[in-house]
Design a protein around this motif. Structure first.
Motif, PDB file in Angstrom:
ATOM      1  N   SER A 128       0.823  -1.209   0.000  1.00  0.00           N
ATOM      2  CA  SER A 128       0.000   0.000   0.000  1.00  0.00           C
ATOM      3  C   SER A 128       0.858   1.260   0.000  1.00  0.00           C
ATOM      4  N   ARG A 129       2.012   1.243   0.656  1.00  0.00           N
ATOM      5  CA  ARG A 129       2.896   2.408   0.656  1.00  0.00           C
ATOM      6  C   ARG A 129       3.492   2.650  -0.721  1.00  0.00           C
ATOM      7  N   LEU A 130       3.775   1.572  -1.433  1.00  0.00           N
ATOM      8  CA  LEU A 130       4.368   1.718  -2.766  1.00  0.00           C
ATOM      9  C   LEU A 130       3.352   2.168  -3.803  1.00  0.00           C
ATOM     10  N   THR A 131       2.082   1.923  -3.559  1.00  0.00           N
ATOM     11  CA  THR A 131       1.045   2.288  -4.529  1.00  0.00           C
ATOM     12  C   THR A 131       0.265   3.531  -4.131  1.00  0.00           C
ATOM     13  N   ASP A 132       0.607   4.166  -3.020  1.00  0.00           N
ATOM     14  CA  ASP A 132      -0.072   5.386  -2.575  1.00  0.00           C
ATOM     15  C   ASP A 132       0.574   6.586  -3.255  1.00  0.00           C
ATOM     16  N   THR A 133      -0.128   7.199  -4.216  1.00  0.00           N
ATOM     17  CA  THR A 133       0.449   8.295  -5.000  1.00  0.00           C
ATOM     18  C   THR A 133       0.617   9.569  -4.181  1.00  0.00           C
ATOM     19  N   SER A 134      -0.104   9.688  -3.081  1.00  0.00           N
ATOM     20  CA  SER A 134       0.037  10.906  -2.270  1.00  0.00           C
ATOM     21  C   SER A 134       1.387  10.983  -1.577  1.00  0.00           C
ATOM     22  N   LYS A 135       2.086   9.864  -1.490  1.00  0.00           N
ATOM     23  CA  LYS A 135       3.390   9.824  -0.844  1.00  0.00           C
ATOM     24  C   LYS A 135       4.543   9.857  -1.835  1.00  0.00           C
ATOM     25  N   PHE A 136       4.229   9.989  -3.118  1.00  0.00           N
ATOM     26  CA  PHE A 136       5.278  10.080  -4.127  1.00  0.00           C
ATOM     27  C   PHE A 136       5.951  11.448  -4.033  1.00  0.00           C
ATOM     28  N   THR A 137       7.230  11.506  -4.398  1.00  0.00           N
ATOM     29  CA  THR A 137       7.994  12.748  -4.380  1.00  0.00           C
ATOM     30  C   THR A 137       8.713  12.931  -5.698  1.00  0.00           C
ATOM     31  N   HIS A 171       8.096  11.781  -9.885  1.00  0.00           N
ATOM     32  CA  HIS A 171       7.009  10.804  -9.838  1.00  0.00           C
ATOM     33  C   HIS A 171       5.718  11.436  -9.330  1.00  0.00           C
ATOM     34  N   LYS A 172       5.839  12.403  -8.454  1.00  0.00           N
ATOM     35  CA  LYS A 172       4.650  13.073  -7.934  1.00  0.00           C
ATOM     36  C   LYS A 172       3.940  13.868  -9.019  1.00  0.00           C
ATOM     37  N   GLU A 173       4.705  14.419  -9.982  1.00  0.00           N
ATOM     38  CA  GLU A 173       4.131  15.236 -11.040  1.00  0.00           C
ATOM     39  C   GLU A 173       3.343  14.413 -12.055  1.00  0.00           C
ATOM     40  N   ARG A 174       3.459  13.125 -12.008  1.00  0.00           N
ATOM     41  CA  ARG A 174       2.769  12.285 -12.989  1.00  0.00           C
ATOM     42  C   ARG A 174       1.340  11.944 -12.576  1.00  0.00           C
ATOM     43  N   PHE A 175       0.944  12.335 -11.357  1.00  0.00           N
ATOM     44  CA  PHE A 175      -0.394  12.030 -10.869  1.00  0.00           C
ATOM     45  C   PHE A 175      -1.042  13.299 -10.336  1.00  0.00           C
ATOM     46  N   ASP A 176      -2.374  13.346 -10.447  1.00  0.00           N
ATOM     47  CA  ASP A 176      -3.120  14.476  -9.891  1.00  0.00           C
ATOM     48  C   ASP A 176      -3.440  14.195  -8.422  1.00  0.00           C
ATOM     49  N   PRO A 177      -4.018  15.140  -7.700  1.00  0.00           N
ATOM     50  CA  PRO A 177      -4.300  14.914  -6.272  1.00  0.00           C
ATOM     51  C   PRO A 177      -5.194  13.704  -5.990  1.00  0.00           C
ATOM     52  N   SER A 178      -6.057  13.312  -6.950  1.00  0.00           N
ATOM     53  CA  SER A 178      -6.935  12.149  -6.725  1.00  0.00           C
ATOM     54  C   SER A 178      -6.225  10.823  -6.961  1.00  0.00           C
ATOM     55  N   GLY A 179      -4.969  10.868  -7.461  1.00  0.00           N
ATOM     56  CA  GLY A 179      -4.228   9.643  -7.724  1.00  0.00           C
ATOM     57  C   GLY A 179      -4.331   9.145  -9.149  1.00  0.00           C
ATOM     58  N   ARG A 180      -4.968   9.900  -9.995  1.00  0.00           N
ATOM     59  CA  ARG A 180      -5.118   9.505 -11.398  1.00  0.00           C
ATOM     60  C   ARG A 180      -3.959  10.050 -12.213  1.00  0.00           C
ATOM     61  N   GLY A 181      -3.454   9.269 -13.149  1.00  0.00           N
ATOM     62  CA  GLY A 181      -2.325   9.691 -13.962  1.00  0.00           C
ATOM     63  C   GLY A 181      -2.673  10.837 -14.890  1.00  0.00           C
ATOM     64  N   LYS A 182      -1.716  11.702 -15.121  1.00  0.00           N
ATOM     65  CA  LYS A 182      -1.913  12.852 -15.993  1.00  0.00           C
ATOM     66  C   LYS A 182      -1.663  12.527 -17.457  1.00  0.00           C
ATOM     67  N   GLY A 183      -1.086  11.383 -17.742  1.00  0.00           N
ATOM     68  CA  GLY A 183      -0.807  11.039 -19.122  1.00  0.00           C
ATOM     69  C   GLY A 183       0.427  11.735 -19.644  1.00  0.00           C
ATOM     70  N   ARG A 184       0.317  12.308 -20.840  1.00  0.00           N
ATOM     71  CA  ARG A 184       1.472  12.963 -21.476  1.00  0.00           C
ATOM     72  C   ARG A 184       1.898  14.200 -20.690  1.00  0.00           C
ATOM     73  N   ALA A 185       0.961  14.872 -20.067  1.00  0.00           N
ATOM     74  CA  ALA A 185       1.310  16.075 -19.301  1.00  0.00           C
ATOM     75  C   ALA A 185       2.201  15.750 -18.115  1.00  0.00           C
ATOM     76  N   GLY A 186       2.137  14.536 -17.613  1.00  0.00           N
ATOM     77  CA  GLY A 186       2.990  14.168 -16.498  1.00  0.00           C
ATOM     78  C   GLY A 186       4.336  13.641 -16.914  1.00  0.00           C
ATOM     79  N   ARG A 187       4.534  13.412 -18.216  1.00  0.00           N
ATOM     80  CA  ARG A 187       5.811  12.882 -18.699  1.00  0.00           C
ATOM     81  C   ARG A 187       6.633  13.899 -19.485  1.00  0.00           C
TER      82      ARG A 187
END
Length: 259
Positions: free
Chosen positions: A204-213, A216-232
């Motif tokens: 659960s710690r490895l899959t919790d996007t709120s704890k990414f830094t 890697h943190k920029e690739r997900f929005d606050p809800s944990g959904r990936g941003k797609g190309r905007a995050g890469r």
């Protein structure tokens, strides 16, 4: 001497014979050759016997093709009816489902010993008292051929008759077979032992996007959904605000509120 004339002993002139006459004298056919030519001409002039077989009309080939097509359609309809009758059998349908279980290349017409044991176990033919796993294996070895490793549907029914005598001892042979068929009809293989997702603090710690830094943190929005190309990909911000400014778009609201 004039051209085309030749002299005579009396001094008179007579015309030279033409080339056709000279050719005929030198190449005239013999008597035997004339007879052969006469026979061949007479043979050609004789009337030929009429053909007794009447010619086929232009429509007859089409009729033959239509007859063949109708016969093939009738055969196909008969086979389709037989297949439909076979599909109506719930026992054979269950047999085919268990026969193809775990083998993508199986045709469903033959069953291996492993699937036979699974069928007896899933359909509760094995009760642990009158019918055991050993009994099922013994019946399978008895019914199948010596050099074969599978049984057909007909052999499958024979094996069920052997087990019905042990499974339902207090009933007649026909009633016992019907009871065994009822246990199997409409059944399908039971899939058990499927791997389930493990929930642990580490996972659960490895899959919790709120704890990414970091990136890697920029690739997900606050809800944990990936941003797609905007995050890469680094996209240029042309809004006019400096990075990190949190009150973008509020100027108009403030101005209108002040007025």
């Amino acid at each position: 001497m004039l051209h085309g004339f030749q002299g005579h002993r009396k001094g008179r002139l007579r015309p030279r014979p033409r080339m056709s006459v000279i050719f005929w004298r030198e190449h005239r056919p013999s008597v035997s050759g004339i007879a052969v030519l006469y026979r061949s001409s007479m043979a050609d002039s004789r009337p030929k016997p009429a053909n007794k077989t009447p010619p086929k009309s232009p429509g007859e080939p089409a009729k033959d093709k239509a007859a063949k097509r109708l016969s093939l359609e009738a055969e196909g309809a008969g086979e389709g009816a037989a297949a439909a009758g076979a599909e109506l059998s719930a026992l054979e349908e269950a047999f085919r489902k268990f026969a193809v279980h775990g083998d993508a290349r199986a045709s469903g017409r033959e069953m291996h010993g492993k699937n036979w044991s699974k069928l007896c176990r899933d359909c509760q033919v094995i009760d642990g008292r009158s019918v055991t796993v050993t009994d099922v294996d013994i019946v399978f070895s008895k019914i199948k051929g010596k050099s074969c490793r599978t049984i057909t549907f007909e052999q499958f029914k024979e094996a069920l008759e052997e087990l019905a005598k042990k499974r339902f001892k207090d009933k007649s042979a026909e009633e016992a077979v019907r009871e065994v068929h009822k246990l199997i009809e409409g059944k399908a293989p039971i899939i058990s032992g499927v791997t389930k997702a493990i929930s642990s603090p580490t996972v659960s710690r490895l899959t919790d996007t709120s704890k990414f830094t970091g990136s890697h943190k920029e690739r997900f929005d606050p809800s944990g959904r990936g941003k797609g190309r905007a995050g890469r990909v680094d996209l240029v911000d042309e809004s006019g605000y400096v990075p990190g400014y949190k009150h973008a778009g509020t100027y108009d609201q403030k101005v209108q509120g002040g007025k």
